[in-house]
Design an enzyme around this catalytic site. Structure first.
Site, PDB file in Angstrom:
ATOM      1  N   LYS A   1       1.180   4.155  -2.932  1.00 32.47           N
ATOM      2  CA  LYS A   1       0.766   5.554  -2.764  1.00 32.47           C
ATOM      3  C   LYS A   1       1.954   6.500  -3.005  1.00 32.47           C
ATOM      4  CE  LYS A   1      -3.645   4.932  -1.915  1.00 32.47           C
ATOM      5  NZ  LYS A   1      -4.698   5.378  -2.841  1.00 32.47           N
TER       6      LYS A   1
ATOM      7  N   TYR B   1       0.829  -1.212   0.000  1.00 34.46           N
ATOM      8  CA  TYR B   1       0.000   0.000   0.000  1.00 34.46           C
ATOM      9  C   TYR B   1       0.861   1.259   0.000  1.00 34.46           C
ATOM     10  CZ  TYR B   1      -3.809   3.175   1.314  1.00 34.46           C
ATOM     11  OH  TYR B   1      -4.730   4.209   1.343  1.00 34.46           O
TER      12      TYR B   1
END
Ligand SMILES: NC(=O)c1ccc[n+]([C@@H]2O[C@H](COP(=O)([O-])OP(=O)(O)OC[C@H]3O[C@@H](n4cnc5c(N)ncnc54)[C@H](OP(=O)(O)O)[C@@H]3O)[C@@H](O)[C@H]2O)c1
Length: 243
Positions: A170, A166
């Protein structure tokens, strides 16, 4: 005044749905991108019941066919797009995750498919429509967890949240934001990353301390900044974040 048109990916629930609700209440026509027709239609009907002009658009950001079909549909119906919110996002390791050394590459790949490659695919497909807007705005829904500066600061709350798939996706999304902002500098299209804060949604098994609506207000706020607003910025509720 012409009604503005906004496309929000992953808008059948969570922050995407709440962002659509806020923009819709402002009189913007909201196109709810969703990969499930059932969930997308249900969300559009719910907003429609509140007097919002909301339409479901089938859109799986990892499926090039649905991305192209969505762009064609928007072109045929509206001829342009004013706002694109790249909101669809996933975590592949749950809220707690695994140590990077125990994270299978496929989990990283899967996160990048949606959170990064999906954004590139949707952005490229929608850019011709956004260029036809007097003030096209792209908002990439990022996270504090994408900040390399915060991850490098042991005193930051972000430092302890080491979710490789994750977080790296990002950070890459932030890089994507800067790359498009550079290409589009001097045009009528702005490109920013915005972060909703830690909101209780399915993504984190509702562990967040903010509501999805509170997070959505940050995203919607960046989406309605005018043509003279920032571009290439990384924005949270209280202002810019360090990359
Ligand atoms: N919640 C937080 O604390 C937080 C903090 C920072 C950033 N964010 C970001 O905010 C965004 C929205 O997350 P959320 O918290 O609202 O999570 P959520 O409730 O789980 O919603 C995620 C949305 O993305 C959709 N999606 C997933 N894969 C997709 C695909 N391949 N194509 C199209 N749509 C897809 C989901 O659709 P399905 O229903 O079909 O799965 C759902 O509509 C994400 O980018 C997330 O990273 C969230």
């Amino acid at each position: 005044m012409t009604t503005e048109i906004a496309l929000i990916t992953g808008a059948n629930k969570g922050i995407g749905l709440e962002t659509a609700r806020i923009l819709g209440r402002d009189g913007i026509t909201v196109l709810l991108g969703a990969r499930s027709a059932e969930h997308g239609e249900r969300a559009a009907a719910a907003l429609g019941g509140e007097g919002i002009d909301a339409r479901f658009v089938r859109l799986d950001v990892t499926d090039a066919g649905t991305v192209e079909a969505a762009a064609k549909l928007i072109d045929a119906e509206f001829g342009r797009l004013d706002i694109l919110i790249n909101n669809a996002g996933i975590t592949t390791t749950g809220a707690t995750g695994h140590a990077p050394s125990r994270t299978a590459p496929d989990l990283v790949r899967a996160a990048f498919e949606v959170n990064v490659f999906g954004v590139v695919a949707v952005t490229n497909a929608m850019l011709p429509l956004l260029r036809r807007s007097p003030a096209g705005r792209i908002v990439n829904v990022s996270s504090e967890l994408g900040s390399l500066t915060l991850h490098s600061d042991p005193s930051s709350a972000v430092h302890g949240v080491n979710l490789l798939p994750y977080n790296a996706s990002k950070s890459a999304l932030n890089a994507v934001t800067v790359a498009y902002a550079k290409e589009l500098a001097g045009t009528s299209v702005t490109v920013n990353a915005a972060t909703p804060g830690y909101c209780a949604t399915d993504l984190n098994e509702h562990a967040g301390h903010r509501t999805a609506a509170q997070g959505a207000s940050v995203i919607a706020g960046v989406a309605v900044l005018g043509a003279d607003g920032p571009t290439g910025a990384y924005l949270a509720e209280d202002g810019p974040l360090p990359w």
